[in-house]
Design an enzyme around this catalytic site. Structure first.
Site, PDB file in Angstrom:
ATOM      1  CG  MET A 106      69.110  25.110  -9.133  1.00 40.76           C
ATOM      2  SD  MET A 106      68.171  23.699  -8.526  1.00 40.76           S
ATOM      3  CE  MET A 106      68.079  24.124  -6.783  1.00 40.76           C
TER       4      MET A 106
ATOM      5  CG  ASP B 125      68.043  28.163  -3.935  1.00 41.34           C
ATOM      6  OD1 ASP B 125      69.228  28.327  -3.615  1.00 41.34           O
ATOM      7  OD2 ASP B 125      67.125  27.953  -3.114  1.00 41.34           O
TER       8      ASP B 125
ATOM      9  CG  ASP C  44      71.108  26.740   0.834  1.00 42.15           C
ATOM     10  OD1 ASP C  44      70.009  26.272   1.153  1.00 42.15           O
ATOM     11  OD2 ASP C  44      71.366  27.191  -0.304  1.00 42.15           O
TER      12      ASP C  44
ATOM     13  CB  SER D 149      65.142  28.703  -0.167  1.00 42.78           C
ATOM     14  OG  SER D 149      65.118  28.264  -1.510  1.00 42.78           O
TER      15      SER D 149
ATOM     16  CG  MET E 270      73.279  26.069  -6.759  1.00 48.76           C
ATOM     17  SD  MET E 270      71.830  25.366  -5.962  1.00 48.76           S
ATOM     18  CE  MET E 270      70.798  26.825  -5.907  1.00 48.76           C
TER      19      MET E 270
ATOM     20  CG  HIS F 105      68.563  31.464  -0.366  1.00 47.04           C
ATOM     21  ND1 HIS F 105      69.885  31.801  -0.158  1.00 47.04           N
ATOM     22  CD2 HIS F 105      68.586  30.282  -1.030  1.00 47.04           C
ATOM     23  CE1 HIS F 105      70.659  30.853  -0.656  1.00 47.04           C
ATOM     24  NE2 HIS F 105      69.903  29.917  -1.200  1.00 47.04           N
TER      25      HIS F 105
ATOM     26  CG  MET G   5      75.986  24.249  -0.957  1.00 44.01           C
ATOM     27  SD  MET G   5      74.443  25.186  -0.922  1.00 44.01           S
ATOM     28  CE  MET G   5      73.203  23.892  -0.927  1.00 44.01           C
TER      29      MET G   5
ATOM     30  CG  HIS H  79      72.754  29.484  -3.786  1.00 38.02           C
ATOM     31  ND1 HIS H  79      72.255  28.377  -3.121  1.00 38.02           N
ATOM     32  CD2 HIS H  79      73.989  29.143  -4.228  1.00 38.02           C
ATOM     33  CE1 HIS H  79      73.158  27.409  -3.164  1.00 38.02           C
ATOM     34  NE2 HIS H  79      74.205  27.838  -3.826  1.00 38.02           N
TER      35      HIS H  79
HETATM   36  C1  DX5 Z   1      69.424  23.566  -2.615  1.00 42.84           C
HETATM   37  C2  DX5 Z   1      69.170  25.040  -2.492  1.00 42.84           C
HETATM   38  C3  DX5 Z   1      68.533  25.410  -1.222  1.00 42.84           C
HETATM   39  C4  DX5 Z   1      67.181  24.806  -1.002  1.00 42.84           C
HETATM   40  C5  DX5 Z   1      67.086  24.481   0.458  1.00 42.84           C
HETATM   41  O1  DX5 Z   1      70.175  23.302  -3.736  1.00 42.84           O
HETATM   42  O2  DX5 Z   1      70.376  25.771  -2.585  1.00 42.84           O
HETATM   43  O3  DX5 Z   1      68.514  26.815  -1.006  1.00 42.84           O
HETATM   44  O4  DX5 Z   1      66.113  25.641  -1.364  1.00 42.84           O
HETATM   45  O5  DX5 Z   1      65.957  23.733   0.671  1.00 42.84           O
HETATM   46  P1  DX5 Z   1      65.641  23.018   2.045  1.00 42.84           P
HETATM   47  O6  DX5 Z   1      65.637  24.072   3.108  1.00 42.84           O
HETATM   48  O7  DX5 Z   1      64.314  22.408   1.793  1.00 42.84           O
HETATM   49  O8  DX5 Z   1      66.747  21.997   2.263  1.00 42.84           O
HETATM   50 ZN    ZN Z   2      70.338  27.964  -1.941  1.00 42.45          ZN
END
Ligand code: DX5
Ligand code: ZN
Length: 215
Positions: A36, A34, A174, A7, A67, A32, A136, A65
């Site tokens: 947000m 993320d 994840d 990620s 969010m 990956h 998750m 991904h």
């Molecule tokens: C969290 C993200 C993850 C995050 C994981 O909301 O969706 O993809 O980057 O990070 P680690 O591996 O550090 O838990």
């Molecule tokens: Zn993620």
């Protein structure tokens, strides 16, 4: 062997190109990404201009991904970034079936994500349409959190649902993935492990990716 999706949330954004080149040269299976929005989760990460910059350099397929609330608004923009997989949260989609069809019609693989408190039964009527389920194993919003142990039970339930339904969906996990949690996940049916802080805080990230892949 599991697949690994590092990620970039934990990458150094000041030298993002270098970090993407590192992933290109690694055994990573996906990158990956993320996204947000500060509404669905209590944090804001980055949006389409950054994803496009990543896509220009990336030689691995992008696993995006989202969010964010109402992710169906962005299906075409995610596709235009060159994403292979579009992950939407079941909690963020009022009309999940329609969103999944839109993602597939746009030529991407459709993945549906469950928060830790959302039961696997929520997937029952959509599972055969999915290419991937993302469980998750932390509450989304931040990297570097601790793995929630109840994920293992959900992983087994998801694997059973996939088997019973004849779905071809893969299972991605994840949050809080390291060699210890990753080994347990691999042993219980995980196909893809997302790892952020564990990869990017390592002195030798490529070796960590290779080690995770051997689990
Ligand atoms: C969290 C993200 C993850 C995050 C994981 O909301 O969706 O993809 O980057 O990070 P680690 O591996 O550090 O838990
Ligand atoms: Zn993620």
């Amino acid at each position: 062997m599991v697949k690994v999706a590092p990620s970039v949330l934990s990458a150094d954004f000041g030298k993002l190109n270098d970090d993407i080149e590192m992933l290109n040269a690694s055994e990573a299976d996906y990158i990956h990404i993320d996204v947000m929005d500060g509404v669905f989760v209590p944090n804001i990460s980055f949006g389409f201009p950054v994803i496009k910059s990543i896509a220009k350099v990336a030689k691995k397929p992008l696993d995006v991904h989202l969010m964010i609330v109402d992710p169906q608004r962005y299906v075409n923009q995610v596709r235009d970034c060159g994403a292979e997989i579009m992950n939407v949260h079941v909690e963020a989609c009022t009309h999940l079936h329609r969103v999944v069809q839109q993602i597939k019609a746009a030529g991407m693989k459709a993945a549906v994500t469950l928060n830790p408190a959302t039961p696997v039964v929520m997937l029952e009527d959509i599972i055969t349409d999915l290419d991937m389920v993302l469980l998750m194993s932390v509450n989304p919003g931040f990297g570097g959190q601790s793995f929630i142990p109840g994920t293992i039970k959900k992983l087994r339930q998801t694997a059973e649902l996939i088997k019973q339904s004849g779905s071809k969906a893969e299972i991605e996990i994840d949050g809080g993935v390291n060699l210890a949690t990753g080994a347990e996940l691999a042993a219980n049916g995980a196909d893809i492990l997302v790892a952020g802080s564990f990869v990017f805080s390592a002195a030798e990230p490529k070796e960590i990716i290779a080690e995770l892949r051997k689990l």
